[in-house]
Write an enzyme that holds these catalytic residues in place. Structure first.
Site, mmCIF file in Angstrom:
data_model
loop_
_atom_site.group_PDB
_atom_site.id
_atom_site.type_symbol
_atom_site.label_atom_id
_atom_site.label_comp_id
_atom_site.label_asym_id
_atom_site.label_seq_id
_atom_site.Cartn_x
_atom_site.Cartn_y
_atom_site.Cartn_z
ATOM 1 N N LYS A 9 0.477 135.153 18.257
ATOM 2 C CA LYS A 9 0.898 134.004 19.060
ATOM 3 C C LYS A 9 -0.313 133.233 19.560
ATOM 4 O O LYS A 9 -1.278 133.819 20.047
ATOM 5 C CB LYS A 9 1.746 134.461 20.252
ATOM 6 N N SER A 25 4.151 120.958 7.436
ATOM 7 C CA SER A 25 3.373 122.102 7.885
ATOM 8 C C SER A 25 2.697 121.835 9.225
ATOM 9 O O SER A 25 2.890 120.795 9.844
ATOM 10 C CB SER A 25 2.314 122.503 6.857
ATOM 11 N N THR A 57 7.734 126.377 10.063
ATOM 12 C CA THR A 57 6.911 125.749 9.039
ATOM 13 C C THR A 57 5.894 126.759 8.562
ATOM 14 O O THR A 57 6.034 127.954 8.796
ATOM 15 C CB THR A 57 6.258 124.447 9.577
ATOM 16 N N TYR A 58 4.861 126.283 7.872
ATOM 17 C CA TYR A 58 3.800 127.159 7.395
ATOM 18 C C TYR A 58 2.448 126.598 7.824
ATOM 19 O O TYR A 58 2.320 125.426 8.153
ATOM 20 C CB TYR A 58 3.856 127.327 5.867
ATOM 21 N N GLY A 73 4.350 115.892 8.561
ATOM 22 C CA GLY A 73 5.658 115.605 7.987
ATOM 23 C C GLY A 73 6.701 115.325 9.054
ATOM 24 O O GLY A 73 6.399 114.756 10.110
ATOM 25 N N ALA A 74 7.931 115.736 8.780
ATOM 26 C CA ALA A 74 9.056 115.435 9.675
ATOM 27 C C ALA A 74 8.829 115.929 11.102
ATOM 28 O O ALA A 74 9.305 115.318 12.063
ATOM 29 C CB ALA A 74 10.341 116.033 9.107
ATOM 30 N N ALA A 75 8.089 117.024 11.276
ATOM 31 C CA ALA A 75 7.825 117.555 12.619
ATOM 32 C C ALA A 75 7.085 116.561 13.495
ATOM 33 O O ALA A 75 7.167 116.622 14.729
ATOM 34 C CB ALA A 75 7.045 118.864 12.523
#
Length: 115
Positions: A9, A25, A57-58, A73-75
């Site tokens: 974390k 990502s 995501t990665y 991207g979309a995030a």
């Protein structure tokens, strides 16, 4: 039986960039990745403490000591520069492995560096 437990974390990092026109990502400073025991391509959950958004995501490795936390991207529609995030990875453990396991948790400062 395999148990899914928190493995790594990064707690309360700050988003430094949101890049809508990237394939997807999260890009993370390499120093933070190493400290948390994360690797490029690893599946992570990202929580936005500012608005409650949660994504999966990665990881993409970012430049070492850059402080980079970039949602791609979309995030990028759900995370903005300055938002506080928690990045978590989970792993499968047998009950015996789980009994002796402690997750790696890192607490970056306001510049996403480790003190």
């Amino acid at each position: 039986m395999i148990l899914s437990l928190l493995k790594s974390k990064i707690h309360c990092a700050t988003v430094t960039e949101a890049n809508l026109h990237y394939m997807g990502s999260i890009t993370i400073d390499e120093a933070l990745l190493e400290a948390a025991g994360l690797i490029a391509g690893e599946h992570v959950h990202v929580v936005n403490n500012m608005n409650g958004e949660r994504i999966e995501t990665y990881v993409i490795r970012g430049e070492r000591n850059s402080g980079c936390i970039c949602l791609n991207g979309a995030a990028a529609r759900r995370f903005q520069v300055g938002d506080e995030v928690i990045i978590m990875a989970y792993a499968g453990f047998t009950p015996e492995e789980a009994a002796g396991f402690t997750p790696k948790v890192v607490f970056p400062n306001a510049q996403n560096a480790l003190d």
